[in-house]
Design a protein around this motif. Structure first.
Motif, PDB file in Angstrom:
ATOM      1  N   TRP A 340       0.825  -1.199   0.000  1.00  0.00           N
ATOM      2  CA  TRP A 340       0.000   0.000   0.000  1.00  0.00           C
ATOM      3  C   TRP A 340       0.862   1.252   0.000  1.00  0.00           C
ATOM      4  O   TRP A 340       0.562   2.221  -0.690  1.00  0.00           O
ATOM      5  CB  TRP A 340      -0.924   0.025   1.217  1.00  0.00           C
ATOM      6  N   ARG A 341       1.929   1.164   0.823  1.00  0.00           N
ATOM      7  CA  ARG A 341       2.808   2.334   0.873  1.00  0.00           C
ATOM      8  C   ARG A 341       3.417   2.603  -0.484  1.00  0.00           C
ATOM      9  O   ARG A 341       3.500   3.742  -0.938  1.00  0.00           O
ATOM     10  CB  ARG A 341       3.913   2.079   1.904  1.00  0.00           C
ATOM     11  N   ALA A 342       3.866   1.482  -1.088  1.00  0.00           N
ATOM     12  CA  ALA A 342       4.443   1.656  -2.423  1.00  0.00           C
ATOM     13  C   ALA A 342       3.432   2.281  -3.360  1.00  0.00           C
ATOM     14  O   ALA A 342       3.739   3.228  -4.104  1.00  0.00           O
ATOM     15  CB  ALA A 342       4.905   0.307  -2.963  1.00  0.00           C
ATOM     16  N   VAL A 343       2.238   1.752  -3.258  1.00  0.00           N
ATOM     17  CA  VAL A 343       1.159   2.278  -4.113  1.00  0.00           C
ATOM     18  C   VAL A 343       0.943   3.747  -3.819  1.00  0.00           C
ATOM     19  O   VAL A 343       0.844   4.584  -4.723  1.00  0.00           O
ATOM     20  CB  VAL A 343      -0.135   1.475  -3.890  1.00  0.00           C
ATOM     21  N   ALA A 344       0.913   4.025  -2.458  1.00  0.00           N
ATOM     22  CA  ALA A 344       0.677   5.422  -2.078  1.00  0.00           C
ATOM     23  C   ALA A 344       1.778   6.313  -2.576  1.00  0.00           C
ATOM     24  O   ALA A 344       1.532   7.409  -3.080  1.00  0.00           O
ATOM     25  CB  ALA A 344       0.596   5.505  -0.555  1.00  0.00           C
ATOM     26  N   ARG A 345       3.019   5.812  -2.448  1.00  0.00           N
ATOM     27  CA  ARG A 345       4.134   6.610  -2.957  1.00  0.00           C
ATOM     28  C   ARG A 345       3.971   6.834  -4.444  1.00  0.00           C
ATOM     29  O   ARG A 345       4.202   7.916  -4.955  1.00  0.00           O
ATOM     30  CB  ARG A 345       5.446   5.879  -2.650  1.00  0.00           C
ATOM     31  N   GLY A 346       3.624   5.736  -5.093  1.00  0.00           N
ATOM     32  CA  GLY A 346       3.423   5.860  -6.545  1.00  0.00           C
ATOM     33  C   GLY A 346       2.350   6.879  -6.846  1.00  0.00           C
ATOM     34  O   GLY A 346       2.489   7.676  -7.770  1.00  0.00           O
ATOM     35  N   ILE A 347       1.290   6.825  -6.044  1.00  0.00           N
ATOM     36  CA  ILE A 347       0.192   7.778  -6.307  1.00  0.00           C
ATOM     37  C   ILE A 347       0.633   9.179  -5.975  1.00  0.00           C
ATOM     38  O   ILE A 347       0.421  10.118  -6.756  1.00  0.00           O
ATOM     39  CB  ILE A 347      -1.050   7.393  -5.479  1.00  0.00           C
ATOM     40  N   CYS A 348       1.264   9.325  -4.797  1.00  0.00           N
ATOM     41  CA  CYS A 348       1.595  10.669  -4.346  1.00  0.00           C
ATOM     42  C   CYS A 348       2.827  11.224  -5.042  1.00  0.00           C
ATOM     43  O   CYS A 348       3.089  12.437  -4.988  1.00  0.00           O
ATOM     44  CB  CYS A 348       1.852  10.673  -2.846  1.00  0.00           C
ATOM     45  N   GLU A 349       3.583  10.330  -5.670  1.00  0.00           N
ATOM     46  CA  GLU A 349       4.801  10.717  -6.370  1.00  0.00           C
ATOM     47  C   GLU A 349       5.726  11.483  -5.426  1.00  0.00           C
ATOM     48  O   GLU A 349       6.210  12.570  -5.730  1.00  0.00           O
ATOM     49  CB  GLU A 349       4.461  11.583  -7.578  1.00  0.00           C
ATOM     50  N   SER A 350       5.872  10.888  -4.234  1.00  0.00           N
ATOM     51  CA  SER A 350       6.765  11.526  -3.286  1.00  0.00           C
ATOM     52  C   SER A 350       7.531  10.463  -2.545  1.00  0.00           C
ATOM     53  O   SER A 350       7.054   9.351  -2.385  1.00  0.00           O
ATOM     54  CB  SER A 350       5.969  12.367  -2.283  1.00  0.00           C
ATOM     55  N   SER A 351       8.697  10.816  -2.111  1.00  0.00           N
ATOM     56  CA  SER A 351       9.547   9.885  -1.375  1.00  0.00           C
ATOM     57  C   SER A 351       9.682  10.355   0.065  1.00  0.00           C
ATOM     58  O   SER A 351      10.723  10.200   0.684  1.00  0.00           O
ATOM     59  CB  SER A 351      10.906   9.774  -2.058  1.00  0.00           C
ATOM     60  N   ASP A 352       8.599  10.952   0.586  1.00  0.00           N
ATOM     61  CA  ASP A 352       8.645  11.446   1.953  1.00  0.00           C
ATOM     62  C   ASP A 352       8.545  10.272   2.936  1.00  0.00           C
ATOM     63  O   ASP A 352       8.321   9.143   2.543  1.00  0.00           O
ATOM     64  CB  ASP A 352       7.476  12.408   2.205  1.00  0.00           C
ATOM     65  N   SER A 353       8.614  10.651   4.193  1.00  0.00           N
ATOM     66  CA  SER A 353       8.513   9.593   5.218  1.00  0.00           C
ATOM     67  C   SER A 353       7.068   9.061   5.278  1.00  0.00           C
ATOM     68  O   SER A 353       6.140   9.669   4.762  1.00  0.00           O
ATOM     69  CB  SER A 353       8.911  10.166   6.578  1.00  0.00           C
ATOM     70  N   SER A 355       4.958   8.793   7.649  1.00  0.00           N
ATOM     71  CA  SER A 355       3.941   9.545   8.405  1.00  0.00           C
ATOM     72  C   SER A 355       3.224  10.561   7.539  1.00  0.00           C
ATOM     73  O   SER A 355       2.029  10.783   7.668  1.00  0.00           O
ATOM     74  CB  SER A 355       4.601  10.243   9.598  1.00  0.00           C
ATOM     75  N   VAL A 356       3.971  11.191   6.678  1.00  0.00           N
ATOM     76  CA  VAL A 356       3.352  12.207   5.814  1.00  0.00           C
ATOM     77  C   VAL A 356       2.556  11.537   4.710  1.00  0.00           C
ATOM     78  O   VAL A 356       1.582  12.101   4.212  1.00  0.00           O
ATOM     79  CB  VAL A 356       4.461  13.103   5.225  1.00  0.00           C
ATOM     80  N   LEU A 357       2.963  10.311   4.407  1.00  0.00           N
ATOM     81  CA  LEU A 357       2.394   9.594   3.267  1.00  0.00           C
ATOM     82  C   LEU A 357       0.873   9.430   3.384  1.00  0.00           C
ATOM     83  O   LEU A 357       0.145   9.627   2.418  1.00  0.00           O
ATOM     84  CB  LEU A 357       3.036   8.211   3.207  1.00  0.00           C
ATOM     85  N   GLN A 358       0.430   9.123   4.611  1.00  0.00           N
ATOM     86  CA  GLN A 358      -1.011   8.910   4.809  1.00  0.00           C
ATOM     87  C   GLN A 358      -1.811  10.142   4.408  1.00  0.00           C
ATOM     88  O   GLN A 358      -2.778  10.055   3.655  1.00  0.00           O
ATOM     89  CB  GLN A 358      -1.297   8.613   6.281  1.00  0.00           C
ATOM     90  N   HIS A 359      -1.361  11.288   4.962  1.00  0.00           N
ATOM     91  CA  HIS A 359      -2.083  12.539   4.674  1.00  0.00           C
ATOM     92  C   HIS A 359      -2.068  12.823   3.200  1.00  0.00           C
ATOM     93  O   HIS A 359      -3.074  13.222   2.611  1.00  0.00           O
ATOM     94  CB  HIS A 359      -1.446  13.701   5.448  1.00  0.00           C
ATOM     95  N   LEU A 360      -0.888  12.591   2.643  1.00  0.00           N
ATOM     96  CA  LEU A 360      -0.781  12.820   1.203  1.00  0.00           C
ATOM     97  C   LEU A 360      -1.753  11.927   0.443  1.00  0.00           C
ATOM     98  O   LEU A 360      -2.474  12.394  -0.442  1.00  0.00           O
ATOM     99  CB  LEU A 360       0.647  12.527   0.750  1.00  0.00           C
ATOM    100  N   LEU A 361      -1.724  10.651   0.871  1.00  0.00           N
ATOM    101  CA  LEU A 361      -2.600   9.693   0.194  1.00  0.00           C
ATOM    102  C   LEU A 361      -4.066  10.090   0.348  1.00  0.00           C
ATOM    103  O   LEU A 361      -4.826  10.065  -0.615  1.00  0.00           O
ATOM    104  CB  LEU A 361      -2.378   8.312   0.803  1.00  0.00           C
ATOM    105  N   ARG A 362      -4.373  10.526   1.581  1.00  0.00           N
ATOM    106  CA  ARG A 362      -5.772  10.920   1.829  1.00  0.00           C
ATOM    107  C   ARG A 362      -6.177  12.078   0.932  1.00  0.00           C
ATOM    108  O   ARG A 362      -7.220  12.056   0.299  1.00  0.00           O
ATOM    109  CB  ARG A 362      -5.931  11.313   3.306  1.00  0.00           C
ATOM    110  N   SER A 363      -5.250  13.063   0.940  1.00  0.00           N
ATOM    111  CA  SER A 363      -5.562  14.232   0.094  1.00  0.00           C
ATOM    112  C   SER A 363      -5.692  13.801  -1.361  1.00  0.00           C
ATOM    113  O   SER A 363      -6.594  14.237  -2.073  1.00  0.00           O
ATOM    114  CB  SER A 363      -4.482  15.310   0.274  1.00  0.00           C
ATOM    115  N   ALA A 364      -4.750  12.897  -1.736  1.00  0.00           N
ATOM    116  CA  ALA A 364      -4.805  12.438  -3.135  1.00  0.00           C
ATOM    117  C   ALA A 364      -6.109  11.705  -3.397  1.00  0.00           C
ATOM    118  O   ALA A 364      -6.755  11.935  -4.426  1.00  0.00           O
ATOM    119  CB  ALA A 364      -3.610  11.498  -3.388  1.00  0.00           C
ATOM    120  N   VAL A 365      -6.477  10.847  -2.430  1.00  0.00           N
ATOM    121  CA  VAL A 365      -7.724  10.101  -2.614  1.00  0.00           C
ATOM    122  C   VAL A 365      -8.910  11.056  -2.674  1.00  0.00           C
ATOM    123  O   VAL A 365      -9.785  10.906  -3.530  1.00  0.00           O
ATOM    124  CB  VAL A 365      -7.895   9.085  -1.448  1.00  0.00           C
TER     125      VAL A 365
END
Lengths: 728, 205
Positions: A340-353, A355-365
């Motif tokens: 999921w994280r990989a997917v989220a990273r792929g979606i968010c196109e970011s290599s952040d930590s 913790s930030v990934l969730q928010h990013l993913l949420r915003s992206a979703v």
């Protein structure tokens, strides 16, 4: 020794007896019966027979006086017979004397022997006395021993009883324990019980032995008393050896018994010694029992622990299983998470930590959702547009089809027209050719005219006519060719209407047009019919089909209305019933008609049985009433007879007493029971006459029974007085 | 009648034709009542008519109702005021019309004038036609929906407007059936009356 002596004496006596009996047969008066009993008085008995002999002779001498010669002769013969008999008797007497002498001798000898025997017996008696004394001493000793044994036995008994009690208690305790432990300790307990029963049996045996000893002691006592009596007898009748012997025998028997008793005492002592062992054994068993109890307790504790541990083990196993499952799940989850994280990273196109990934993913979703929303709305719009467009397309298609049809029709008409044009052209060609031919003819006619004008000679004329004929013939040929050609053409072009000409065609067209008109009319009619039918169908669908003008009538009392009215009545009835039942239920709920309903709900059978029951109860009650009435009457009568008062209860708590000896029937005492249960005497005419008694017994002594009995006494005295007066 | 007898032996007058029609209706209605199970089968008895065995109701009430209704109808048929006769089968509980049997009457040879109308059609032929119709009625059970509710029936006579209402008669609500399905039976004719038999029933779809 003594026994032998006795035997000899007895034998002697027996041997003597038959001879004496013989003697008795011959001499009726001779009775030697007393001889063995009183050997001392031998002399007197010896002298006795002689006077009797004299007595016998005397009457015979007196008889010689009487008689006639016949009698004398007879008497003589008798006398001779008598003398003979006398002689025989004398012989006999002499014989008897000799026998007596022999007997005397024998008796003397016997006496001698007996004297010796008696001396011997005296000695033996002295011996026996000594022996008896020793036996007495021994008896006393034995008695003492017996008392001791008794004491011991009593003590033993008390102890054994106590022990038995304690043992019974312990047995009960053990039984209870065994009940508790039966499942685990059946074997041991049964063994213990068996041992206990053995002990009990042993105890019982000991008790039985003790009882036997008691009996023996009793017997001994009896025998001792017998012995003492025997001793007395012995003292008094020392001569009576037989009795003494018998007593001796008994004593010997007693001695044997004493020996036996000794043995039994020994065995008893042995058993007593053994009893201690048994006690020890019992204690051992008790210890064992306590030990076993402890063991059982320990075992139970251990079992509980084991059970607990098992439970815990199973729980732990379950936990283990769960843990392993959870671990597997966790690994899966971790994998999923990484994915999921990989997917989220792929979606968010970011290599952040992370913790930030969730928010990013949420915003992206959210963004994506919003986009999706907009897209869906667009899609809906598009779909609606598409629908409208498809609808339009359909409309356009239908129009297109119509147009194509039109085009086709037009094409067909165009083809027809081209054909027509073709035909027209051919006709035109034909017509132009005709014109040409006519022109040629005209030319030839003009030439003929000019030739005839120029050449009036016949030869010339003939020549010219010949030319003309030739020309005409040629023309005719040409026509024929043309005609044939046209016919061929026509046949090729329109085989049906090979001979059609324009007129025929027009006719045909008109005919076709008529037909079209007719079909059109038919079409119109059918359309109208269709419309009509559609209307009908619609009316059918709506349900308005049956009445077209006019009106519908029916009989007023048709089955349907009959049925409906019946139904209405029925429903009305039912409603009434429902109302009634509702009221009933309401009443029942209020508890008014519960009993009635109970009756209703019961079946007929139950009612019948209940009725019968009621009847039986009633009869029973009646019987009881009668019984009580009779009993009451009896009771009242008895009370009247015993106490002298007839007691009636006229009202509640008002009792009227009338004495048996009342002077007048109206003399009654009234008592009333007040609230406290006390009796109060009510005043009336009779009670007014009893003031002194009331004062004494009621006010002073405060005892109604005494008062009543005093009245009874008084009345009785009065009555009896009057009676006695009357008697006087 | 006399004139008809004079004309031909087999001539049928208007009254005779009405009687034939009424006979047909009597048998048809009884047959329908039996076939559609409005009354228990034990209330019916078999009768021979038109070369067919037709079950007729033995219920006195029904008999009386039919005789009175058809008697009146006979008069009206002779007067030519009847449009059609409808046997209406109604659900008793919901009062919904479940089925309606229409016997539509058409008056033939109407243009010839009022009186002295006679028919030359042989009676046997008419009876054969009637038999065919009755057969069809009997076989209609095969496709008509099952009446699994408590039903009763009524006979409505659709008349022309100029009718004098006799006693015991009343104007009825026309029995409309919503979402109706109609099946037309064969028709028969006496050459004076033409009778179309149509059953209209509630489409269950």
């Amino acid at each position: 020794m003594t026994e032998n002596i006795d035997d000899t004496i007895l034998n002697m006596v027996k041997n003597l007896k038959p001879t004496t009996t013989d003697l008795r047969n011959t001499k009726c008066e001779f009775t030697p019966v007393k001889r063995p009993y009183s050997p001392t008085s031998n002399e007197s008995s010896y002298e006795e027979p002689t006077p009797i002999k004299k007595l016998k002779r005397d009457p015979k001498l007196d008889m010689s006086y009487v008689g006639s010669p016949m009698e004398i002769r007879r008497i003589r013969a008798d006398l001779v017979g008598a003398r003979n008999t006398i002689l025989t008797l004398e012989g006999r007497i002499s014989h008897m004397h000799s026998v007596r002498k022999q007997m005397q001798m024998m008796f003397d000898e016997e006496n001698h022997v007996l004297k010796r025997q008696s001396e011997h017996d005296k000695k033996s008696i002295l011996d026996l006395e000594d022996r008896l004394q020793t036996i007495r001493k021994r008896e006393i000793e034995v008695k003492k021993e017996l008392a001791e044994v008794h004491n011991k036995y009593q003590q033993l008994k008390i102890r054994s009883n106590e022990e038995i009690e304690t043992l019974e208690k312990s047995i009960e305790d053990m039984k209870e324990e065994t009940r508790h432990m039966e499942s685990e300790e059946n074997g041991i307990v049964s063994g213990l019980e068996r041992r206990i029963t053995q002990l009990e049996t042993m105890l019982e045996a000991a008790e039985e032995d003790a009882e036997a000893q008691k009996k023996l002691a009793d017997e001994l006592r009896k025998r001792l008393s017998e012995n003492t009596s025997l001793q007395k007898d012995f003292d008094m009748k020392e001569q009576e050896l037989q009795k003494a012997n018998f007593y001796i025998k008994e004593l010997e028997y007693a001695k044997e018994n004493i020996l036996e008793f000794h043995e039994q005492a020994k065995t008893q002592a042995y058993k007593l010694a053994h009893y201690i062992e048994l006690e020890k054994e019992n204690e051992l068993f008790k210890e064992e029992n306590s030990r076993l109890k402890d063991e059982i307790r320990n075992k139970l504790i251990l079992e509980e622990e084991v059970h607990d541990l098992k439970n815990r083990l199973t729980k732990f196993k379950e936990y283990e299983k769960k843990l392993s499952e959870l671990q597997v799940q966790e690994t899966q989850n971790a994998m999923c998470l990484s994915e999921w994280r990989a997917v989220a990273r792929g979606i968010c196109e970011s290599s952040d930590s992370d913790s930030v990934l969730q928010h990013l993913l949420r915003s992206a979703v959210e963004r994506l959702q919003q986009q999706e929303l907009t897209l869906t709305s667009e899609k809906v719009e598009m779909e609606s547009q598409l629908k409208s467009i498809t609808h339009e397309e359909k409309v356009a298609k239908s129009e297109l089809e119509k147009c194509q049809k039109l085009i086709l029709e037009l094409k067909q008409t165009g083809e027809q027209k081209q054909n027509l044009i073709h035909r027209m052209q051919k006709k035109l060609l034909l017509v132009s050719r005709e014109r040409d031919s006519y022109r040629l003819q005209l030319d030839s006619y003009e030439r003929d005219l000019t030739m005839s004008l120029a050449n009036t000679t016949t030869g010339g004329q003939i020549q010219s006519q010949k030319d003309r004929i030739e020309n005409l013939e040629r023309i005719v040929d040409g026509y024929r060719d043309m005609v044939s050609k046209l016919e061929n053409d026509l046949q090729n072009a329109q085989p049906n209407a090979h001979s059609d000409m324009v007129s025929i065609r027009s006719e045909q067209i008109t005919r076709l047009q008529d037909e079209i008109q007719q079909l059109k009319n038919e079409n119109e009619m059918l359309r109208e019919r269709r419309d009509e039918l559609e209307i009908q169908l619609e009316s059918c669908a709506i349900g308005d089909d049956t009445l077209q003008g006019g009106k519908a009538v029916h009989m007023q009392n048709n089955p349907l209305s009959d049925y409906l009215s019946k139904r209405e009545q029925h429903t009305e009835k039912l409603e009434q019933e429902v109302e009634r039942l509702k009221r009933k239920i309401k009443n029942m709920e209020e508890g008014i008609e519960s009993s009635k309903l109970g009756d209703i709900t019961m079946t007929a059978k139950e009612v019948q049985t209940l009725k019968e029951e009621i009847k039986s109860h009633e009869t029973q009650a009646q019987m009881l009433k009668e019984f009580f009435k009779s009993q009451m009457q009896d009771f009242r009568n008895v009370i009247y007879m015993l106490l002298g008062y007839k007691i009636d209860r006229t009202q509640n708590s008002l009792y009227k007493l009338r004495s048996m000896y009342a002077e007048q029937p109206d003399d009654q005492l009234c008592f009333q029971v007040d609230k406290d249960g006390d009796l109060n005497l009510l005043e009336n005419e009779f009670s007014a006459t009893l003031e002194s008694m009331i004062n004494l017994h009621l006010k002073h002594q405060k005892s109604i029974p005494v008062f009543l009995s005093a009245i009874t006494m008084d009345l009785f005295n009065n009555k009896t007085m009057t009676k006695t007066f009357q008697l006087d | 009648m006399t004139s008809a007898a004079q004309k031909s032996k087999s001539a049928i007058t208007l009254k005779g034709s009405s009687a034939i029609v009424c006979d047909y209706l009597n048998f048809g209605i009884n047959s329908i009542l039996f076939q559609r199970g409005l009354y228990p089968p034990e209330n019916f008895t078999a009768e021979e008519e038109y070369g067919l065995t037709i079950l007729m109701s033995t219920d006195n009430k029904i008999k009386h109702f039919l005789t009175t209704t058809l008697g009146k109808l006979k008069e009206w048929l002779a007067e030519k005021v009847v449009n059609k006769v409808a046997l209406v089968i109604t659900n008793v509980k919901t009062l919904e019309v479940m089925e309606r049997w229409d016997f539509i009457v058409e008056y033939e040879a109407d243009s010839k004038g009022e009186a002295e109308q006679v028919s030359e059609k042989p009676l046997k032929q008419i009876k054969n036609e009637i038999r065919d119709v009755l057969k069809q009625i009997a076989s209609s059970v095969a496709y008509l929906p099952l009446l699994d509710c408590l039903c009763s029936f009524d006979i409505q006579i659709y008349t022309k407007d100029n009718l004098q209402m006799p006693d015991e008669w009343a104007e009825a609500e026309p029995a409309h059936i919503k979402n109706a399905q109609t099946v037309k039976m064969r028709s028969f004719s006496t050459q004076l009356h033409k009778m179309d038999t149509v059953v209209t029933y509630k489409n269950e779809d």
